[in-house]
Scaffold this active site. Structure first.
Site, PDB file in Angstrom:
ATOM      1  N   LYS A 118       6.793  -0.319  14.644  1.00 14.23           N
ATOM      2  CA  LYS A 118       5.750  -1.271  14.228  1.00 14.23           C
ATOM      3  C   LYS A 118       6.391  -2.217  13.235  1.00 14.23           C
ATOM      4  O   LYS A 118       6.979  -1.798  12.236  1.00 14.23           O
ATOM      5  CB  LYS A 118       4.491  -0.564  13.707  1.00 14.23           C
ATOM      6  CG  LYS A 118       4.491  -0.112  12.280  1.00 14.23           C
ATOM      7  CD  LYS A 118       3.053   0.074  11.756  1.00 14.23           C
ATOM      8  CE  LYS A 118       3.070   0.320  10.263  1.00 14.23           C
ATOM      9  NZ  LYS A 118       1.741   0.366   9.657  1.00 14.23           N
ATOM     10  N   SER A 177       0.868  -1.180   0.000  1.00 12.73           N
ATOM     11  CA  SER A 177       0.000   0.000   0.000  1.00 12.73           C
ATOM     12  C   SER A 177       0.904   1.228   0.000  1.00 12.73           C
ATOM     13  O   SER A 177       1.081   1.900   1.003  1.00 12.73           O
ATOM     14  CB  SER A 177      -0.904  -0.009   1.231  1.00 12.73           C
ATOM     15  OG  SER A 177      -0.148   0.081   2.410  1.00 12.73           O
ATOM     16  N   HIS A 206       8.476  -1.265   9.519  1.00 16.18           N
ATOM     17  CA  HIS A 206       8.760  -2.253   8.461  1.00 16.18           C
ATOM     18  C   HIS A 206       7.915  -1.931   7.229  1.00 16.18           C
ATOM     19  O   HIS A 206       7.140  -0.968   7.232  1.00 16.18           O
ATOM     20  CB  HIS A 206       8.408  -3.657   8.980  1.00 16.18           C
ATOM     21  CG  HIS A 206       6.932  -3.842   9.227  1.00 16.18           C
ATOM     22  ND1 HIS A 206       6.320  -5.073   9.265  1.00 16.18           N
ATOM     23  CD2 HIS A 206       5.926  -2.944   9.443  1.00 16.18           C
ATOM     24  CE1 HIS A 206       5.036  -4.939   9.477  1.00 16.18           C
ATOM     25  NE2 HIS A 206       4.758  -3.667   9.598  1.00 16.18           N
ATOM     26  N   ARG A 207       8.059  -2.761   6.172  1.00 17.07           N
ATOM     27  CA  ARG A 207       7.129  -2.747   5.044  1.00 17.07           C
ATOM     28  C   ARG A 207       6.396  -4.089   5.034  1.00 17.07           C
ATOM     29  O   ARG A 207       6.838  -5.045   5.662  1.00 17.07           O
ATOM     30  CB  ARG A 207       7.859  -2.586   3.694  1.00 17.07           C
ATOM     31  CG  ARG A 207       8.640  -1.320   3.474  1.00 17.07           C
ATOM     32  CD  ARG A 207       7.886  -0.030   3.655  1.00 17.07           C
ATOM     33  NE  ARG A 207       6.664   0.153   2.908  1.00 17.07           N
ATOM     34  CZ  ARG A 207       6.428   1.107   2.007  1.00 17.07           C
ATOM     35  NH1 ARG A 207       7.393   1.948   1.691  1.00 17.07           N
ATOM     36  NH2 ARG A 207       5.236   1.241   1.444  1.00 17.07           N
ATOM     37  N   SER A 208       5.318  -4.164   4.256  1.00 16.99           N
ATOM     38  CA  SER A 208       4.596  -5.442   4.222  1.00 16.99           C
ATOM     39  C   SER A 208       5.421  -6.532   3.527  1.00 16.99           C
ATOM     40  O   SER A 208       5.281  -7.710   3.827  1.00 16.99           O
ATOM     41  CB  SER A 208       3.242  -5.269   3.561  1.00 16.99           C
ATOM     42  OG  SER A 208       3.359  -4.646   2.306  1.00 16.99           O
ATOM     43  N   LYS A 211       9.765   5.063   7.156  1.00 22.09           N
ATOM     44  CA  LYS A 211      10.162   3.870   6.383  1.00 22.09           C
ATOM     45  C   LYS A 211      11.293   4.312   5.478  1.00 22.09           C
ATOM     46  O   LYS A 211      11.084   5.145   4.579  1.00 22.09           O
ATOM     47  CB  LYS A 211       9.005   3.426   5.496  1.00 22.09           C
ATOM     48  CG  LYS A 211       7.787   2.892   6.241  1.00 22.09           C
ATOM     49  CD  LYS A 211       6.607   2.879   5.280  1.00 22.09           C
ATOM     50  CE  LYS A 211       5.453   2.061   5.748  1.00 22.09           C
ATOM     51  NZ  LYS A 211       4.254   2.316   4.913  1.00 22.09           N
ATOM     52  N   HIS A 271      -3.209  -6.077   2.473  1.00 24.96           N
ATOM     53  CA  HIS A 271      -2.306  -7.095   3.026  1.00 24.96           C
ATOM     54  C   HIS A 271      -2.966  -8.450   3.209  1.00 24.96           C
ATOM     55  O   HIS A 271      -2.363  -9.378   3.745  1.00 24.96           O
ATOM     56  CB  HIS A 271      -1.752  -6.629   4.380  1.00 24.96           C
ATOM     57  CG  HIS A 271      -0.873  -5.425   4.265  1.00 24.96           C
ATOM     58  ND1 HIS A 271      -0.477  -4.670   5.331  1.00 24.96           N
ATOM     59  CD2 HIS A 271      -0.318  -4.833   3.169  1.00 24.96           C
ATOM     60  CE1 HIS A 271       0.289  -3.673   4.925  1.00 24.96           C
ATOM     61  NE2 HIS A 271       0.397  -3.733   3.622  1.00 24.96           N
ATOM     62  N   GLU A 314       1.598  -9.507   7.023  1.00 23.99           N
ATOM     63  CA  GLU A 314       2.392  -9.098   8.181  1.00 23.99           C
ATOM     64  C   GLU A 314       2.224 -10.054   9.357  1.00 23.99           C
ATOM     65  O   GLU A 314       2.510  -9.702  10.512  1.00 23.99           O
ATOM     66  CB  GLU A 314       2.048  -7.658   8.559  1.00 23.99           C
ATOM     67  CG  GLU A 314       2.348  -6.710   7.392  1.00 23.99           C
ATOM     68  CD  GLU A 314       2.236  -5.238   7.734  1.00 23.99           C
ATOM     69  OE1 GLU A 314       1.673  -4.899   8.792  1.00 23.99           O
ATOM     70  OE2 GLU A 314       2.722  -4.433   6.930  1.00 23.99           O
ATOM     71  N   ASP A 324      -4.082   1.114  11.447  1.00 24.69           N
ATOM     72  CA  ASP A 324      -3.602   1.776  10.234  1.00 24.69           C
ATOM     73  C   ASP A 324      -4.709   1.593   9.195  1.00 24.69           C
ATOM     74  O   ASP A 324      -4.904   0.484   8.681  1.00 24.69           O
ATOM     75  CB  ASP A 324      -2.282   1.168   9.728  1.00 24.69           C
ATOM     76  CG  ASP A 324      -1.799   1.853   8.435  1.00 24.69           C
ATOM     77  OD1 ASP A 324      -2.476   2.807   7.979  1.00 24.69           O
ATOM     78  OD2 ASP A 324      -0.762   1.431   7.886  1.00 24.69           O
ATOM     79  N   ASP A 333       1.589   8.368   7.097  1.00 25.55           N
ATOM     80  CA  ASP A 333       2.477   7.417   6.404  1.00 25.55           C
ATOM     81  C   ASP A 333       2.487   7.788   4.923  1.00 25.55           C
ATOM     82  O   ASP A 333       3.375   8.514   4.453  1.00 25.55           O
ATOM     83  CB  ASP A 333       1.974   5.994   6.661  1.00 25.55           C
ATOM     84  CG  ASP A 333       2.652   4.939   5.804  1.00 25.55           C
ATOM     85  OD1 ASP A 333       3.702   5.223   5.210  1.00 25.55           O
ATOM     86  OD2 ASP A 333       2.131   3.799   5.716  1.00 25.55           O
ATOM     87  N   GLN A 367      -6.562  -1.656   7.161  1.00 23.85           N
ATOM     88  CA  GLN A 367      -5.422  -2.530   6.829  1.00 23.85           C
ATOM     89  C   GLN A 367      -4.797  -3.225   8.043  1.00 23.85           C
ATOM     90  O   GLN A 367      -4.398  -4.375   7.964  1.00 23.85           O
ATOM     91  CB  GLN A 367      -4.366  -1.685   6.116  1.00 23.85           C
ATOM     92  CG  GLN A 367      -3.114  -2.416   5.705  1.00 23.85           C
ATOM     93  CD  GLN A 367      -2.164  -1.497   4.955  1.00 23.85           C
ATOM     94  OE1 GLN A 367      -2.347  -1.233   3.781  1.00 23.85           O
ATOM     95  NE2 GLN A 367      -1.144  -0.987   5.642  1.00 23.85           N
ATOM     96  N   GLU A 368      -4.695  -2.475   9.166  1.00 24.77           N
ATOM     97  CA  GLU A 368      -3.962  -3.040  10.309  1.00 24.77           C
ATOM     98  C   GLU A 368      -4.664  -2.759  11.630  1.00 24.77           C
ATOM     99  O   GLU A 368      -5.027  -1.613  11.917  1.00 24.77           O
ATOM    100  CB  GLU A 368      -2.549  -2.431  10.369  1.00 24.77           C
ATOM    101  CG  GLU A 368      -1.733  -2.751   9.127  1.00 24.77           C
ATOM    102  CD  GLU A 368      -0.437  -1.955   9.038  1.00 24.77           C
ATOM    103  OE1 GLU A 368       0.104  -1.541  10.080  1.00 24.77           O
ATOM    104  OE2 GLU A 368       0.030  -1.723   7.908  1.00 24.77           O
ATOM    105  N   GLU A 419      -3.179   5.574  12.069  1.00 22.81           N
ATOM    106  CA  GLU A 419      -2.292   5.926  10.960  1.00 22.81           C
ATOM    107  C   GLU A 419      -3.113   6.053   9.676  1.00 22.81           C
ATOM    108  O   GLU A 419      -4.073   5.296   9.468  1.00 22.81           O
ATOM    109  CB  GLU A 419      -1.253   4.800  10.832  1.00 22.81           C
ATOM    110  CG  GLU A 419      -0.235   4.969   9.731  1.00 22.81           C
ATOM    111  CD  GLU A 419       0.678   3.735   9.675  1.00 22.81           C
ATOM    112  OE1 GLU A 419       0.923   3.103  10.722  1.00 22.81           O
ATOM    113  OE2 GLU A 419       1.114   3.401   8.569  1.00 22.81           O
TER     114      GLU A 419
HETATM  115  C1  2PG Z   1       1.971   0.558   6.057  1.00 20.36           C
HETATM  116  C2  2PG Z   1       2.926  -0.534   5.612  1.00 20.36           C
HETATM  117  C3  2PG Z   1       3.536  -1.354   6.696  1.00 20.36           C
HETATM  118  P1  2PG Z   1       3.115  -1.266   3.147  1.00 20.36           P
HETATM  119  O1  2PG Z   1       1.045   0.930   5.333  1.00 20.36           O
HETATM  120  O2  2PG Z   1       2.192   1.149   7.100  1.00 20.36           O
HETATM  121  O3  2PG Z   1       2.636  -1.881   7.616  1.00 20.36           O
HETATM  122  O4  2PG Z   1       2.394  -1.309   4.605  1.00 20.36           O
HETATM  123  O5  2PG Z   1       4.519  -1.672   3.364  1.00 20.36           O
HETATM  124  O6  2PG Z   1       2.332  -2.231   2.315  1.00 20.36           O
HETATM  125  O7  2PG Z   1       2.991   0.142   2.676  1.00 20.36           O
HETATM  126 MG    MG Z   2       0.651   2.663   6.761  1.00 17.26          MG
END
Ligand code: 2PG
Ligand code: MG
Length: 426
Positions: free
Chosen positions: A395, A42, A372-374, A344, A162, A212, A249, A319, A170-171, A292
């Site tokens: 995270k 994403s 991190h990234r997904s 990131k 994800h 994740e 998130d 983000d 998403q999270e 987020e």
């Molecule tokens: C996010 C990230 C990590 P992605 O949106 O914060 O959890 O996802 O790496 O897919 O952007």
């Molecule tokens: Mg995010």
């Protein structure tokens, strides 16, 4: 002075089984280090460019061009330079690429080198990587850090991009804020994760996991996800809102169509104001202390509304909104958007620029959450970055799957070895 003797990159695979860049750097002192870059699903539209081959191999997702860029273009320029001078090396990389979004050589190429240089320099200095990051922060900004162990945010239920379930957010994360050590935070989180698995099983819901490591069941609504997590906290003999808090998130850009936020899983569509009110109602009803990407990355009015509504009682994290980019972040700060930033390093493409963005956050009382990234690898650099910069929060997914757990395990070792560091909790 120690100098870079050789640089070698190859293509490896990430946690999704897709190619990513790995880089090894050897110094004339004999020190040697390797790093790998992560990859998002994403992604924010203003992120630095991840160079993909676009040919018939790996569905176009190969990174051989980025690898060649390191081996043939970057390597000859960096040989002989001092790896301890991260700022100079990153400057060279940025100049060599010559674009704002790193689209010439690829942010994945630049970052792989930037990370490997930092690892090699730490080894050469014979100090832990987190201490070297504290040194780099001082070199770059002139300010000092207060190293600590970050409070983890663990994503135990996955939706959105994800997972293949019907959940739009998403999270869904837990924050074990009442824990007194990192070790205790991880035990609580593992117990909650396993109790959530039992609850899902008892309800005939799927216990398969998303990118994740969090569970990815089909549910009636986003609120049902929250309620299942609250139950799993209670079954773990912990108190929601005292021992353990929640974070979301939304990754809202993924379900915003330019006018409305479409919660497809719930069969409803909300305009910007109504979606901000919906998030406010969740914060009022549940122990949610961080949200987020609550709004789309271009919906600045929506971000203002949300920040005015709940910015004083909830951490609001940008983000996709800020993409770890100092310039974009500065505009957001000036416009009063959000109160925190997700960090990131592959969104911007170098350690130096990542650290400059964190410094800007510190100067403006925005919190930084190292992320991190997904798509991940076993590389644990973000754990050391969080500690050395004293970011206070990390995270990095569920307490499950080695690509996620590798970071938490690195932090468990840091806690064991450095008794002067304590778990951040304010
Ligand atoms: C996010 C990230 C990590 P992605 O949106 O914060 O959890 O996802 O790496 O897919 O952007
Ligand atoms: Mg995010």
């Amino acid at each position: 002075m120690t100098s870079i003797q050789s640089i070698k990159a190859i293509q490896v695979l990430d946690s999704r089984g897709l190619p990513t860049v790995s880089c090894n750097i050897a110094l004339d002192s004999g020190a040697n280090a390797m790093a790998m870059v992560p990859s998002g699903a994403s992604t924010g539209t203003k992120e630095a460019l991840e160079l993909r081959d676009g040919d018939s191999l790996y569905m176009g997702k190969g990174v051989e061009k980025a690898v060649d860029n390191i081996n043939n273009i970057i390597c000859p320029v960096l040989i002989g330079l001092d790896p301890r001078n991260q700022k100079l090396i990153d400057q060279k990389l940025i100049e060599l690429d010559g674009t704002d979004d790193k689209s010439n050589l690829g942010a994945n190429a630049l970052l792989a080198v930037s990370l490997a240089v930092s690892h090699a320099a730490a080894k050469d200095k014979n100090i832990p990587l987190h201490s070297h990051f504290s040194d780099i922060y001082r070199d770059i900004t002139g300010d000092v850090t207060s190293p600590n162990l970050p409070m983890p945010m663990l994503n135990i239920l996955n939706g959105g991009e994800h997972a293949d379930n019907n959940i739009d957010i998403q999270e869904f994360m837990i924050i074990p804020k009442g824990a007194s050590t990192f070790k205790e935070a991880m035990r609580w989180s593992s117990e909650i994760y396993w109790n959530l698995k039992s609850i899902l099983k008892d309800n005939n819901l799927s216990t398969s996991v998303g990118d994740e490591g969090g569970f990815a069941p089909n549910l009636q609504s986003n609120e049902e996800a929250i309620q299942l997590i609250l139950q799993s906290i209670e079954v773990s003999n912990l108190e929601p809102g005292k021992d353990v808090f929640l974070a979301l998130d939304c990754a809202a850009s993924e379900f915003f169509d330019g006018t409305n936020y479409n919660l497809l899983g719930e069969g409803r569509s909300l305009d910007s104001d109504s979606f901000a009110s919906y998030l406010e109602s969740l914060v009022d009803k549940y122990p949610i202390i961080s949200i987020e990407d609550g709004m789309d990355e271009h919906d600045y009015d929506g971000w203002k509304t949300l920040t005015n509504k709940i910015g004083s009682k909830c951490q609001l994290v940008g983000d996709d909104l800020f993409v770890t980019n100092k310039k974009i972040f500065k505009e957001g700060i000036d416009n009063g958007l959000a109160n925190s930033i997700l960090i990131k390093f592959n969104q911007i493409g170098s350690i130096t620029e990542t650290i400059e963005t964190i410094h800007l956050a510190n100067l403006n009382n925005y919190k930084s959450i190292i992320s991190h990234r997904s798509g991940e690898t076993e590389d644990t650099t973000i754990a050391d970055l969080a500690v050395g910069l004293g970011a206070g929060q990390i995270k990095t997914g569920a307490p499950c799957r080695s690509d996620r757990v590798a970071k938490y395990n690195r932090l468990l070792w840091i806690e064991e070895e450095f008794s002067s560091l304590s778990l951040f909790n304010e």
